[in-house]
Structure formats: C-alpha cells, structure tokens
Design an enzyme around this catalytic site. Structure first.
Site, PDB file in Angstrom:
ATOM      1  N   MET A 129       1.057  -1.155  -0.084  1.00 35.97           N
ATOM      2  CA  MET A 129       0.196   0.013  -0.076  1.00 35.97           C
ATOM      3  C   MET A 129       0.852   1.246  -0.140  1.00 35.97           C
ATOM      4  SD  MET A 129      -2.760  -1.821  -0.212  1.00 35.97           S
ATOM      5  CE  MET A 129      -4.167  -0.616  -0.119  1.00 35.97           C
ATOM      6  N   SER A 130       0.592   2.302   0.929  1.00 36.24           N
ATOM      7  CA  SER A 130       1.175   3.437   0.590  1.00 36.24           C
ATOM      8  C   SER A 130       3.004   3.673   1.452  1.00 36.24           C
ATOM      9  CB  SER A 130       0.515   4.609   1.537  1.00 36.24           C
ATOM     10  OG  SER A 130      -0.667   5.096   1.010  1.00 36.24           O
ATOM     11  N   VAL A 131       3.259   2.195   1.689  1.00 31.93           N
ATOM     12  CA  VAL A 131       4.945   2.113   2.307  1.00 31.93           C
ATOM     13  C   VAL A 131       5.370   2.196   0.751  1.00 31.93           C
ATOM     14  CG1 VAL A 131       6.440   0.392   2.486  1.00 31.93           C
ATOM     15  CG2 VAL A 131       4.611   0.578   4.001  1.00 31.93           C
ATOM     16  N   SER A 132       4.616   2.203  -0.375  1.00 35.82           N
ATOM     17  CA  SER A 132       5.143   2.459  -1.788  1.00 35.82           C
ATOM     18  C   SER A 132       5.663   3.724  -1.655  1.00 35.82           C
ATOM     19  CB  SER A 132       4.205   2.327  -2.796  1.00 35.82           C
ATOM     20  OG  SER A 132       3.574   0.852  -2.715  1.00 35.82           O
ATOM     21  N   LYS A 133       5.143   4.820  -1.029  1.00 37.21           N
ATOM     22  CA  LYS A 133       5.475   6.229  -1.222  1.00 37.21           C
ATOM     23  C   LYS A 133       6.958   6.335  -0.937  1.00 37.21           C
ATOM     24  CE  LYS A 133       0.878   8.323  -0.641  1.00 37.21           C
ATOM     25  NZ  LYS A 133      -0.054   7.070  -0.816  1.00 37.21           N
TER      26      LYS A 133
END
Length: 359
Positions: A74-78
C-alpha cells in the site's frame, strides 16, 4: 510490472528471542496493558519481522501469508519513491528548491503551479484533494479512476494518472508549503518528475538502484494503470523479508556489509524530518504529537529518532536507530487509516525497542 531482484541474494541470520511474546504495554487512551499477541490480533497481522542488529529475532505469519509470499505494501510504496527522489537529489539530478513546472512545464495551469519539488516531497502542496476513503466523492477516487484499466463505458474523465494531475486545483488563499496534507497524488507527481529527468520508470530505477544491489530475494511487483504508468503511491507488492532488508539498509545509512548501496546523504536527509509546525497545524494526525513528514517518510518525536513508512490497513516499516531495530509488518486491518492502528501499534514498537535496548 516487475522490480527485478537479480542474481545476488541476501540471507539473514536468525537468533529468535522467545521473550518478545511475553512483552506487555499500554496502548494510547487505554489503561490496561495488552500482550504482544493481542497486538498482532487486533491489527489483523498477516506477517511481521523484527530485526535487531541485523539479525531476525522474531518472525511470524499468523494469517496465511508464507515466508516466500508477496503482499501489497500500500502506501509504504510512497517511501520507496521518496528514497529514489532523495538519491537523485544527492546526485544533483533533481533540485528540491526548483518549481515543479521547471521539470513539468505542462503543469503551469494546474494547482501545482508555484509549488516546489520540496513541497511535493513533504506533502505541503496547497491542492484541493481529499484522501478520505469513507467519502465517495473524495478526489482520491477520481484519481484512482484515472488509472483504472476497467472503467464504465460512459467514463469521460482523465485517462491516466498524469492526465489527472493536470486537472488538480489549488486551494484558494493558501500558499504551498504552509500545511501538511497527506495526498497520494503528490507521490504520483514525484514519480513523474523522476521519470522525466531520468528517462526511466520507477520500476526500472528501483531495480537498478535498490532491489538488485541490496540482494532482494524476490521480485517485487507494481500495479500498473492505463498508459503503462506504475502506481507509485500505493501499488508496490513485495516480500516481507525483502521489506525488512530495505529497512535495515536505511538503518545502516545505506550501507550493507561494508558496501555503500544507497548514498549516505540521501538516507540522512530522509531521517532528519520535515516541518513539525506544518504537520501539527494541519490537524490531520492529532495523536502524532511532534511528528513530521519528509521525503515521503514519517518521522517520530521519540528520543530514538525513529522514522517509518506507513500504508493503509497496517503496512509498516519502523526503523529505530538507537535500538538498532527494524520492524516490517504486513496486515489486513478492515479499517484503512493508520489513525485507528497507531494507538496500539506505535506503543508496541516502542516497547520492543525498549526491551531490545536492554539486550
């Protein structure tokens, strides 16, 4: 789209500490202590790894995920996108003080006009964009629709993420750089800038600069929208051990076994943090007192100078330099926002750090 692992593989040493499961702590806004297993269950944990001094001291998969499995970050991708940007800044390829339109002149008529790359990386852009998943009319759903491969026959909106970015409006009477606002579209814009200046996709750069050099054991995979654009803000799926390995690389200032994989300055820049005032005055995360956001990473206020990557439904990389600890977690909490997860997760991480400091 794959993030290739390459031929070199990194093998962790393990020294499992059975005492970790006996640790108790008190969650925020609660009075009674809870156990470590309570924490795992209440957060719907799919897999969790704790590293101490580079060794696995705890590893568990309570909900069907396998050690060799791949899970959405999820937003760990950021935070992966943020590290790539930090590297390019250190290499002099990107200047964070330049305007977004210096790199993407086609955004001159968008709400990003007048914003610097630094504003984008620290999510202090004054743009009209809501990330409220409970609101069906929030802009996040329009952004998502722009990248959907399957859309209604009568869909007439932007055809890909970059087209959507051009339509973003500015908040009237608010200047860029004043307030923190967690908005995934900022990460997508960062990835666009990165691709523009390098001529390469996020997946290519992540493979070349991080995944292969650090010895990831498994390929990672990005969700790809229309026009072949990888979803940099939340589309990365990867193996839990590889995510822990990435966290350990950052804990060591980008160095692994004596070799500098990531530039030390790029890692140091991330861990320094951003504007605490911009974060506080936004009012978005009242429980995270003294925290900040910088280069797509969350910086805590504790004395250990811990920092972390976070994703909805409980995904996390928590790096504690003082305790020489990294925690990587995948989860499937039915509540998306970390606002519901932080009151038990952050105290759990800090309790483990305090325990390991005594080892």
């Amino acid at each position: 789209r794959a993030v290739e692992a390459g031929a070199k593989k990194f093998n962790f040493k393990s020294k499992i500490d059975r005492q970790i499961e006996s640790i108790t702590f008190v969650p925020w806004n609660e009075k009674q202590p809870v156990t470590w297993n309570d924490f795992l269950e209440r957060n719907y944990t799919d897999g969790i790894i704790i590293l101490h001094k580079g060794k696995i001291v705890y590893e568990k998969y309570p909900a069907g995920l396998k050690q060799n499995g791949v899970h959405s970050a999820m937003s760990v991708s950021k935070s992966f996108t943020g590290i790539l940007a930090s590297i390019l800044i250190d290499e002099g390829i990107i200047n964070p003080e330049k305007l977004v339109t210096d790199y993407l002149p086609e955004l001159q008529d968008s709400g990003f006009a007048g914003a610097t790359v630094r504003n984008v990386l620290d999510m202090t852009t004054a743009i009209e964009y809501s990330e409220d998943y409970t609101n069906p009319n929030a802009e996040v759903w329009k952004f998502s629709a722009s990248g959907n491969v399957y859309r209604p026959a009568d869909y007439s909106g932007p055809k890909n993420y970059y087209e959507y970015i051009k339509t973003v409006k500015k908040i009237p009477n608010q200047e860029h750089g004043q307030l923190f606002g967690y908005k995934t579209v900022n990460t997508e814009l960062t990835a666009w800038i990165i691709s523009r200046v390098t001529g390469k996709s996020i997946t290519q750069l992540l493979s070349e600069k991080i995944w292969k050099p650090m010895g990831a054991n498994y390929d990672g995979f990005y969700q790809v929208g229309t026009a072949g654009i990888a979803f940099a803000g939340g589309g990365f799926s990867l193996n839990l051990r590889d995510m822990a390995l990435f966290g350990e690389l950052l804990r060591n200032g980008g160095k692994q076994k004596g070799k500098q994989i990531l530039t030390k300055k790029a890692v140091l820049e991330v861990s320094q943090g951003g504007s605490q005032d911009a974060f506080k005055n936004s009012g978005e995360y009242p429980l995270l007192k003294g925290w900040s956001y910088h280069n797509m990473w969350w910086i805590t206020n504790n004395s250990h100078k811990a920092f972390m990557a976070r994703g909805v439904h409980g995904q996390a990389i928590y790096i504690d330099p003082k305790a020489q600890m990294v925690i990587a977690r995948f989860a499937s909490n039915p509540l998306a926002s970390n606002k519901y997860i932080d009151p038990i997760s952050i105290p759990a991480y800090e309790a483990i750090a305090d325990y390991l400091l005594q080892k």
